[in-house]
Each structure stands twice: as structure tokens, then as C-alpha cells.
Design a protein around this motif. Structure first.
Motif, mmCIF file in Angstrom:
data_model
loop_
_atom_site.group_PDB
_atom_site.id
_atom_site.type_symbol
_atom_site.label_atom_id
_atom_site.label_comp_id
_atom_site.label_asym_id
_atom_site.label_seq_id
_atom_site.Cartn_x
_atom_site.Cartn_y
_atom_site.Cartn_z
ATOM 1 N N LEU A 18 0.844 -1.184 0.000
ATOM 2 C CA LEU A 18 0.000 0.000 0.000
ATOM 3 C C LEU A 18 0.883 1.238 0.000
ATOM 4 C CD1 LEU A 18 -2.657 -1.019 2.694
ATOM 5 C CD2 LEU A 18 -2.844 -1.245 0.215
ATOM 6 N N VAL A 19 0.605 2.146 -0.911
ATOM 7 C CA VAL A 19 1.300 3.419 -0.965
ATOM 8 C C VAL A 19 0.269 4.510 -0.712
ATOM 9 C CG1 VAL A 19 2.639 5.017 -2.382
ATOM 10 C CG2 VAL A 19 3.031 2.554 -2.560
ATOM 11 N N ASP A 20 0.439 5.236 0.393
ATOM 12 C CA ASP A 20 -0.564 6.221 0.811
ATOM 13 C C ASP A 20 -1.968 5.613 0.782
ATOM 14 O OD1 ASP A 20 1.366 8.106 1.272
ATOM 15 O OD2 ASP A 20 1.091 9.152 -0.632
ATOM 16 N N LYS A 21 -2.059 4.377 1.309
ATOM 17 C CA LYS A 21 -3.303 3.623 1.475
ATOM 18 C C LYS A 21 -3.904 3.125 0.162
ATOM 19 C CE LYS A 21 -4.496 5.866 5.846
ATOM 20 N NZ LYS A 21 -5.526 6.572 6.633
ATOM 21 N N LYS A 22 -3.168 3.270 -0.939
ATOM 22 C CA LYS A 22 -3.635 2.752 -2.226
ATOM 23 C C LYS A 22 -2.808 1.526 -2.592
ATOM 24 C CE LYS A 22 -5.051 7.263 -4.053
ATOM 25 N NZ LYS A 22 -4.838 8.263 -5.146
ATOM 26 N N GLU A 23 -3.479 0.438 -2.988
ATOM 27 C CA GLU A 23 -2.764 -0.789 -3.302
ATOM 28 C C GLU A 23 -2.038 -0.675 -4.643
ATOM 29 O OE1 GLU A 23 -3.436 -5.641 -3.326
ATOM 30 O OE2 GLU A 23 -5.068 -4.295 -2.769
ATOM 31 N N VAL A 24 -0.803 -1.176 -4.667
ATOM 32 C CA VAL A 24 0.020 -1.143 -5.872
ATOM 33 C C VAL A 24 0.177 -2.563 -6.396
ATOM 34 C CG1 VAL A 24 2.266 -0.523 -6.842
ATOM 35 C CG2 VAL A 24 1.287 0.849 -5.004
ATOM 36 N N GLY A 25 -0.081 -2.773 -7.674
ATOM 37 C CA GLY A 25 0.062 -4.092 -8.283
ATOM 38 C C GLY A 25 1.501 -4.344 -8.706
ATOM 39 N N LEU A 26 2.182 -5.231 -7.984
ATOM 40 C CA LEU A 26 3.562 -5.570 -8.313
ATOM 41 C C LEU A 26 3.653 -7.015 -8.798
ATOM 42 C CD1 LEU A 26 5.434 -4.087 -5.193
ATOM 43 C CD2 LEU A 26 4.953 -2.961 -7.377
ATOM 44 N N THR A 27 4.617 -7.275 -9.661
ATOM 45 C CA THR A 27 4.894 -8.657 -10.029
ATOM 46 C C THR A 27 5.526 -9.340 -8.809
ATOM 47 O OG1 THR A 27 7.164 -8.297 -10.785
ATOM 48 C CG2 THR A 27 5.400 -7.893 -12.383
ATOM 49 N N PRO A 28 5.498 -10.676 -8.758
ATOM 50 C CA PRO A 28 6.136 -11.354 -7.620
ATOM 51 C C PRO A 28 7.585 -10.947 -7.417
ATOM 52 C CG PRO A 28 4.771 -12.894 -8.826
ATOM 53 C CD PRO A 28 4.776 -11.621 -9.626
ATOM 54 N N LYS A 29 8.338 -10.782 -8.494
ATOM 55 C CA LYS A 29 9.748 -10.430 -8.338
ATOM 56 C C LYS A 29 9.916 -8.992 -7.878
ATOM 57 C CE LYS A 29 12.027 -13.260 -9.016
ATOM 58 N NZ LYS A 29 12.454 -14.327 -8.069
ATOM 59 N N GLU A 30 9.081 -8.077 -8.348
ATOM 60 C CA GLU A 30 9.123 -6.698 -7.859
ATOM 61 C C GLU A 30 8.798 -6.653 -6.373
ATOM 62 O OE1 GLU A 30 7.675 -4.752 -12.138
ATOM 63 O OE2 GLU A 30 6.270 -4.963 -10.463
ATOM 64 N N TYR A 31 7.797 -7.432 -5.981
ATOM 65 C CA TYR A 31 7.411 -7.487 -4.563
ATOM 66 C C TYR A 31 8.558 -8.044 -3.720
ATOM 67 C CZ TYR A 31 5.191 -9.113 -0.291
ATOM 68 O OH TYR A 31 4.899 -9.339 1.035
ATOM 69 N N GLU A 32 9.171 -9.124 -4.161
ATOM 70 C CA GLU A 32 10.267 -9.731 -3.401
ATOM 71 C C GLU A 32 11.457 -8.781 -3.283
ATOM 72 O OE1 GLU A 32 11.302 -13.813 -4.582
ATOM 73 O OE2 GLU A 32 9.349 -13.869 -5.554
ATOM 74 N N LEU A 33 11.741 -8.052 -4.344
ATOM 75 C CA LEU A 33 12.844 -7.092 -4.316
ATOM 76 C C LEU A 33 12.574 -5.989 -3.295
ATOM 77 C CD1 LEU A 33 15.482 -5.935 -5.483
ATOM 78 C CD2 LEU A 33 14.104 -4.866 -7.295
ATOM 79 N N LEU A 34 11.364 -5.443 -3.328
ATOM 80 C CA LEU A 34 11.002 -4.383 -2.376
ATOM 81 C C LEU A 34 11.053 -4.896 -0.945
ATOM 82 C CD1 LEU A 34 9.920 -1.551 -1.719
ATOM 83 C CD2 LEU A 34 7.601 -2.441 -2.117
ATOM 84 N N LEU A 35 10.482 -6.075 -0.713
ATOM 85 C CA LEU A 35 10.461 -6.645 0.628
ATOM 86 C C LEU A 35 11.875 -6.918 1.133
ATOM 87 C CD1 LEU A 35 8.786 -7.834 3.001
ATOM 88 C CD2 LEU A 35 8.872 -10.033 1.794
#
Length: 238
Positions: free
Chosen positions: A153-170
């Protein structure tokens, strides 16, 4: 009733589609098929698949072109199937948004294991998209990562990430202010140990920043380039 994931299998060889269908249906997945890139892209845009198994060498529109076009609007997990085992092809596949890569000839059992692993960590898994009371949450100014629900969530809005984008951010957010080299990110996020073109990391960082910037530049600016080294996650306070 247990959720049944729907998988789109794309390959111009009927025997390969039939083989993958047989093994995946044994695991209770719902399988749909396409034999060329144009049909695959149309189907992937019209329907929300849980995962796509996508052959690289397709007649007409290639698998890379399909993935690149798909990434313009969807984060559907993609595993690329290809007879090309060279490192450059693998890197190119990651650059257009592929989440995993399997080289032909492959073991159908290996494909099933890769599918299961990607679905487990996929940000697109339907039954994880509900609200959660999870305690496994990272909260920063402008940015919240709910790992149990695989939601950003970015400023309470959900962002659609690919699995790899999500894993990188996490991965970056789990170690604020720690600098990671591109080699370390390839090893720890992509689980591949190879040397050569590291642009796949830069491409994913660029795409991730672009998605965050659409809602909050402050959130995007937390992914910091450390010139000559790599990247780090830096918490902004304003």
C-alpha cells in the motif's frame, strides 16, 4: 472449498502443452492453453490468470514480447519456457518482467515445483487479496508492506507488483540502510548465482520506482541508488 488456481500454458508444440496439462491437472490446477503469442496476450489481458507458463520461441509474437506487453497493465506471474540456455537469454527474460525461467528439455516435476513456489509467493494470488489482521507488516511513511497478504500500500492505495518486484522491495525494506550489490540481489532475490549482465536488477528497480512514483514520490525515493555499489532502502521522514 479449496481454491483452484488457473494457469495459462502457452506453447506452439501440442505435445508439450499436453504434457504440462497432465502434470498440472494432477495438482488440481485449472489449465487453459494457447499456441501462439497473439492468442496468449489476448487471453491474458481478458482474464486474470494466477500464473502463465510461456514459451519463448513462439510463431509471430515471441514470449518476450507477450510478457513485455502484459507488464504494461498486469502483474500476472510468468514462468518462461525456452530451449535457449544461454545466460544472456535468461537475463533478457528477467528484464521484460519474467518471474522465473525453465530451460528445455525440462522435467515436468520440476515445472510443478516451480509453479507451486511461485504461486505461494505471488502477489496476485486471489485468496490472499482480502483484508488481514496480519502482524507480519512493515510500516513506513507513505508505504506499508503486508507480507502475509502479499500486499503493498502506498498512501493507502494498493500497488500491483509482479512477484519479483514485490520480493525485491520486501528484501530491501527488511534491511533499511543496508547497501546490497547487484550480485547480492541476484543471488538473494532471484536465487541465481551467475556472473555477467546485471541490468536485470536495474530494470526491476526502475519498474518498481515507476509504479511507486505514480502514487508517491516519497515512497519511490526510499529505494536509493548507491553509485558504484548497488541499492539500499532508506526511510524518509517527511
Amino acid at each position: 472449498m479449496e481454491y483452484q488456481a488457473t494457469i495459462l500454458v502457452v506453447d506452439d508444440e501440442e505435445r508439450i502443452r499436453r504434457l504440462l496439462r497432465m502434470y498440472l491437472e494432477r495438482e488440481n490446477y485449472i489449465i487453459e492453453e494457447a499456441e501462439n503469442g497473439e492468442d496468449a496476450l489476448r487471453m491474458a489481458l481478458e482474464k486474470d490468470y494466477d500464473l502463465i507458463l510461456l514459451d519463448l520461441m513462439l510463431p509471430g509474437m515471441s514470449g518476450e514480447d507477450v510478457c513485455e506487453r502484459l507488464r504494461e497493465s498486469k502483474a500476472t506471474p510468468v514462468i518462461m519456457l525456452t530451449a535457449k540456455g544461454e545466460e544472456a537469454n535468461r537475463v533478457q527474460g528477467f528484464e521484460v518482467g519474467t518471474d522465473d525461467y525453465i530451460v528445455k528439455p525440462f522435467s515436468p516435476r520440476e515445472v510443478v515445483l516451480r509453479v507451486k513456489a511461485l504461486l505461494r509467493r505471488s502477489s496476485s494470488t486471489k485468496f490472499l487479496e482480502t483484508e488481514t489482521t496480519s502482524k507480519n507488516v512493515l510500516v513506513f511513511p507513505h508505504l506499508t508492506i503486508d507480507h502475509d497478504a502479499h500486499r503493498v500500500l502506498v498512501d493507502k492505495k494498493e500497488v500491483g507488483l509482479t512477484p519479483k518486484e514485490y520480493e525485491l522491495l520486501l528484501f530491501l525494506a527488511n534491511s533499511p540502510d543496508k547497501v546490497f550489490t547487484r550480485e547480492e540481489l541476484l543471488k538473494d532475490v532471484w536465487n541465481y548465482e551467475f556472473f555477467g549482465d546485471l541490468r536485470t536488477v536495474d530494470t526491476h528497480v526502475k519498474r518498481l520506482r515507476e509504479k511507486l512514483t505514480r502514487i508517491s514520490e516519497q515512497a519511490a525515493n526510499m529505494i536509493v541508488t548507491v553509485w558504484g555499489v548497488g541499492y539500499k532502502f532508506e526511510v524518509v521522514t517527511n
